[in-house]
Design a protein around this motif. Structure first.
Motif, PDB file in Angstrom:
ATOM      1  N   ILE A   1     -52.180 -34.717  55.704  1.00 12.34           N
ATOM      2  CA  ILE A   1     -51.232 -34.868  54.608  1.00 12.34           C
ATOM      3  C   ILE A   1     -51.530 -36.120  53.794  1.00 12.34           C
ATOM      4  O   ILE A   1     -51.474 -36.127  52.561  1.00 12.34           O
ATOM      5  CB  ILE A   1     -49.789 -34.920  55.153  1.00 12.34           C
ATOM      6  CG1 ILE A   1     -49.344 -33.516  55.589  1.00 12.34           C
ATOM      7  CG2 ILE A   1     -48.827 -35.470  54.125  1.00 12.34           C
ATOM      8  CD1 ILE A   1     -49.120 -32.562  54.442  1.00 12.34           C
ATOM      9  N   GLN A   2     -51.872 -37.195  54.492  1.00  7.62           N
ATOM     10  CA  GLN A   2     -52.184 -38.440  53.795  1.00  7.62           C
ATOM     11  C   GLN A   2     -53.372 -38.256  52.856  1.00  7.62           C
ATOM     12  O   GLN A   2     -53.338 -38.679  51.691  1.00  7.62           O
ATOM     13  CB  GLN A   2     -52.475 -39.550  54.800  1.00  7.62           C
ATOM     14  CG  GLN A   2     -52.716 -40.915  54.162  1.00  7.62           C
ATOM     15  CD  GLN A   2     -52.917 -41.996  55.201  1.00  7.62           C
ATOM     16  OE1 GLN A   2     -53.036 -41.714  56.381  1.00  7.62           O
ATOM     17  NE2 GLN A   2     -52.965 -43.233  54.756  1.00  7.62           N
ATOM     18  N   ASP A   3     -54.429 -37.617  53.337  1.00  4.56           N
ATOM     19  CA  ASP A   3     -55.608 -37.373  52.495  1.00  4.56           C
ATOM     20  C   ASP A   3     -55.266 -36.478  51.313  1.00  4.56           C
ATOM     21  O   ASP A   3     -55.722 -36.711  50.180  1.00  4.56           O
ATOM     22  CB  ASP A   3     -56.728 -36.738  53.327  1.00  4.56           C
ATOM     23  CG  ASP A   3     -57.286 -37.699  54.369  1.00  4.56           C
ATOM     24  OD1 ASP A   3     -57.088 -38.919  54.219  1.00  4.56           O
ATOM     25  OD2 ASP A   3     -57.900 -37.217  55.342  1.00  4.56           O
ATOM     26  N   VAL A   4     -54.457 -35.445  51.575  1.00  2.00           N
ATOM     27  CA  VAL A   4     -54.090 -34.514  50.510  1.00  2.00           C
ATOM     28  C   VAL A   4     -53.262 -35.213  49.440  1.00  2.00           C
ATOM     29  O   VAL A   4     -53.453 -34.994  48.233  1.00  2.00           O
ATOM     30  CB  VAL A   4     -53.325 -33.311  51.098  1.00  2.00           C
ATOM     31  CG1 VAL A   4     -52.688 -32.480  49.985  1.00  2.00           C
ATOM     32  CG2 VAL A   4     -54.265 -32.432  51.913  1.00  2.00           C
ATOM     33  N   LEU A   5     -52.333 -36.063  49.846  1.00  2.00           N
ATOM     34  CA  LEU A   5     -51.496 -36.762  48.875  1.00  2.00           C
ATOM     35  C   LEU A   5     -52.329 -37.679  47.976  1.00  2.00           C
ATOM     36  O   LEU A   5     -52.086 -37.772  46.766  1.00  2.00           O
ATOM     37  CB  LEU A   5     -50.415 -37.563  49.596  1.00  2.00           C
ATOM     38  CG  LEU A   5     -49.318 -36.750  50.286  1.00  2.00           C
ATOM     39  CD1 LEU A   5     -48.309 -37.675  50.947  1.00  2.00           C
ATOM     40  CD2 LEU A   5     -48.615 -35.830  49.294  1.00  2.00           C
ATOM     41  N   VAL A   6     -53.298 -38.350  48.565  1.00  2.00           N
ATOM     42  CA  VAL A   6     -54.178 -39.219  47.762  1.00  2.00           C
ATOM     43  C   VAL A   6     -54.968 -38.384  46.762  1.00  2.00           C
ATOM     44  O   VAL A   6     -55.048 -38.718  45.568  1.00  2.00           O
ATOM     45  CB  VAL A   6     -55.116 -40.023  48.674  1.00  2.00           C
ATOM     46  CG1 VAL A   6     -56.164 -40.768  47.847  1.00  2.00           C
ATOM     47  CG2 VAL A   6     -54.331 -41.012  49.529  1.00  2.00           C
ATOM     48  N   ASP A   7     -55.570 -37.281  47.236  1.00  2.46           N
ATOM     49  CA  ASP A   7     -56.337 -36.411  46.336  1.00  2.46           C
ATOM     50  C   ASP A   7     -55.453 -35.837  45.235  1.00  2.46           C
ATOM     51  O   ASP A   7     -55.860 -35.762  44.061  1.00  2.46           O
ATOM     52  CB  ASP A   7     -56.982 -35.277  47.133  1.00  2.46           C
ATOM     53  CG  ASP A   7     -58.080 -35.771  48.070  1.00  2.46           C
ATOM     54  OD1 ASP A   7     -58.554 -36.907  47.871  1.00  2.46           O
ATOM     55  OD2 ASP A   7     -58.447 -35.022  49.002  1.00  2.46           O
ATOM     56  N   ALA A   8     -54.222 -35.415  45.621  1.00  5.36           N
ATOM     57  CA  ALA A   8     -53.320 -34.816  44.643  1.00  5.36           C
ATOM     58  C   ALA A   8     -52.878 -35.844  43.606  1.00  5.36           C
ATOM     59  O   ALA A   8     -52.734 -35.520  42.415  1.00  5.36           O
ATOM     60  CB  ALA A   8     -52.104 -34.218  45.344  1.00  5.36           C
TER      61      ALA A   8
END
Length: 509
Positions: free
Chosen positions: A134-141
């Motif tokens: 989730i952390q990686d996805v939030l940064v990418d998003a």
């Protein structure tokens, strides 16, 4: 005096030309031209950024077994919303500012999820995997949303204004708006907001379903770290059994493993499999509540039944749905009791599904008469059976006195607390504790619910219960183990008499 008014002849383009002249910035007053020149790039930058985020600002990806959509939306008040369609949404007041974080769980990979359910060791790392993912996805998003907003604002200004200078100004405005919004979110971020979520839709019942989620999350790591200890202790318990100086079963003795109330605990299958193999049991009897909510998503949890290598006799509990029963019945070694006698491992079993479906505390108000009437009807059917059953399996023992004299043994669960007592006409009622340690519910308290299961020994000629071993593991996150051997006819110590039967526990069980 005559007044002569000049009018334009029909079709005269003069009024239209006058209107076009007025709409041309070159004809405006100086102050209006300057204001428009300044505000038009700002308005177009913000409008273009908003439209671009709506059209192309969503990031779609997988996190563990979940397919999710992540989007940053411009709003007047900031919050984080987790959509779990169709059951509702969780709203978190995580920050202030003109940005809302939308996370939607679009799909669940059932094959991937079943891998976690069937392998408790991979389940132990699922929380870390989801958190990191989730952390990686939030940064990418966030990066995608920022780039999309800047491009959208710049394109809107370029298409409308057709001016390099003002287009560059619009790009700067869009960039400043994005950086300012993100900065405000960072400054006002409140990590404690997750402790006070707001629920919408059917998910509003979530606090009643599992209680205090924070306590469960706190204790889950301890539980996950100790899963292997359960199975290791089973071997030690078995070695102790071999040295007991009381009843010793022989090769002809019928051995039955009694389990109950697994409540979706993945560790329960390793425990059941280890005990069944160590004791060479002939059959396993499950007196209900194998899952927690009875949803189709939980059906994959019961797949290990097919790998146990012996008959699995099952009766529906109040947490199990029709879909749950069908999933259990799909196993080739499963015997689902539904009011008719079934001969398994030399014994005649008879059972009836719990007449209720009350998977959570929000379904209160189910009258006790529903359970009593269902028990009475089943007791009448069991009394008419020829030949009579050796063992009756019924999830809730609240009205077990109705089975007195119909069969020598009644196996139940539901209470999450082990008990045994003998009724007036000689029928023994054995209430099993929770073999799943009450599932995730068992993680709420500092003292977790113990893991209970029992090995029953039957005489192959008379079909009578001769003795039984009560196995107790120390609850989720504990590594203690103990065994108590009992013989039929001995004083039961804490057993209850028929005039004081086990009370009906709370419907959340």
């Amino acid at each position: 005096m005559d007044v002569v008014t000049e009018t334009s002849p029909p079709g005269d383009p003069a009024p239209r030309r006058a209107w076009r002249d007025y709409t041309r910035p070159a004809t405006w007053p100086t102050w209006l031209r300057r204001t428009f020149s300044l505000l038009s790039p700002v308005a177009l930058a913000l409008a273009g950024a908003w439209i671009a985020l709506v059209i192309a600002g969503t990031t779609q990806t997988y996190v563990g077994p979940l397919a999710i959509d992540v989007a940053f939306r411009p709003t007047l008040t900031g919050e984080s919303v987790i959509h779990l369609d169709p059951v509702g949404a969780v709203v978190l007041d995580t920050h202030s500012g003109p940005v809302t974080l939308d996370i939607s769980v679009r799909q669940v990979d059932l094959d991937g999820l079943s891998g976690y359910v069937n392998d408790p060791y991979s389940l132990a790392g699922l929380d870390d995997e989801l958190a990191a993912g989730i952390q990686d996805v939030l940064v990418d998003a966030a990066i995608r949303a920022a780039v999309t907003a800047v491009i959208g604002g710049t394109l809107a200004a370029a298409l409308v204004l057709r001016s390099v200078r003002r287009t560059a100004l619009a790009a700067g405005v869009a960039t400043a708006a994005v950086l300012g919004s993100y900065g405000l979110v960072a400054l006002t971020y409140n990590s404690d907001a997750v402790r006070e979520p707001a629920y919408t839709g059917p998910l509003a019942a979530a606090p009643q379903l599992i209680g205090n989620a924070e306590d469960i999350a706190t204790n889950f790591d301890a539980y996950a770290d100790q899963l292997a200890g359960f199975v290791a202790n089973v071997a030690a318990v078995y070695d102790t059994t071999l040295n007991l100086q009381t009843f010793q079963p022989n090769d002809d003795t019928i051995r039955v493993l009694h389990v109950s109330d697994l409540h979706l605990n993945p560790a329960a299958w390793d425990i059941i499999g280890a005990v069944a193999d160590q004791y060479s049991v002939d059959a396993i009897v499950d007196s209900g509540d194998i899952v927690d909510q009875g949803t189709p998503l939980e059906n994959s949890y019961v797949r290990p039944i097919a790998d146990l290598g012996r008959p699995y006799v099952f009766v529906k509990g109040n947490h199990d749905s029709v879909a749950t029963v069908a999933a259990v019945a799909a196993a080739p070694n499963a015997v689902v009791l539904d009011g008719e006698p079934a001969d398994v491992a030399g014994l005649r079993f008879m059972g009836e599904p719990d007449p209720r479906f009350t998977p959570d505390k929000s379904v209160r108000g189910v009258p006790d008469e529903v359970l009593r009437e269902g028990t009475e009807e089943f007791a009448d059917d069991a009394a008419d059976a020829e030949p009579s059953p050796d063992v009756i399996v019924y999830h809730d023992p609240s009205h077990a006195e109705l089975f007195d004299g119909i069969a020598p043994l009644v196996l139940s669960g539901h209470a999450h607390k082990r008990d045994t007592y003998v009724l007036d006409d000689g029928t023994r009622v054995m209430v099993q504790g929770s073999t799943g340690g009450a599932g995730l519910r068992g993680l709420r308290d500092e003292d977790p619910t113990p893991v209970n299961l029992s090995v029953l020994y039957f005489d192959p000629e008379t079909k009578a219960l001769v003795a039984w071993d009560d196995l107790t593991l120390g609850g989720l996150g504990r590594t203690s183990a103990e065994i108590d051997r009992h013989q039929a006819g001995e004083d039961d110590g804490a057993a209850q008499g028929p005039e004081d039967p086990s009370p009906a526990p709370d419907l959340e069980n």
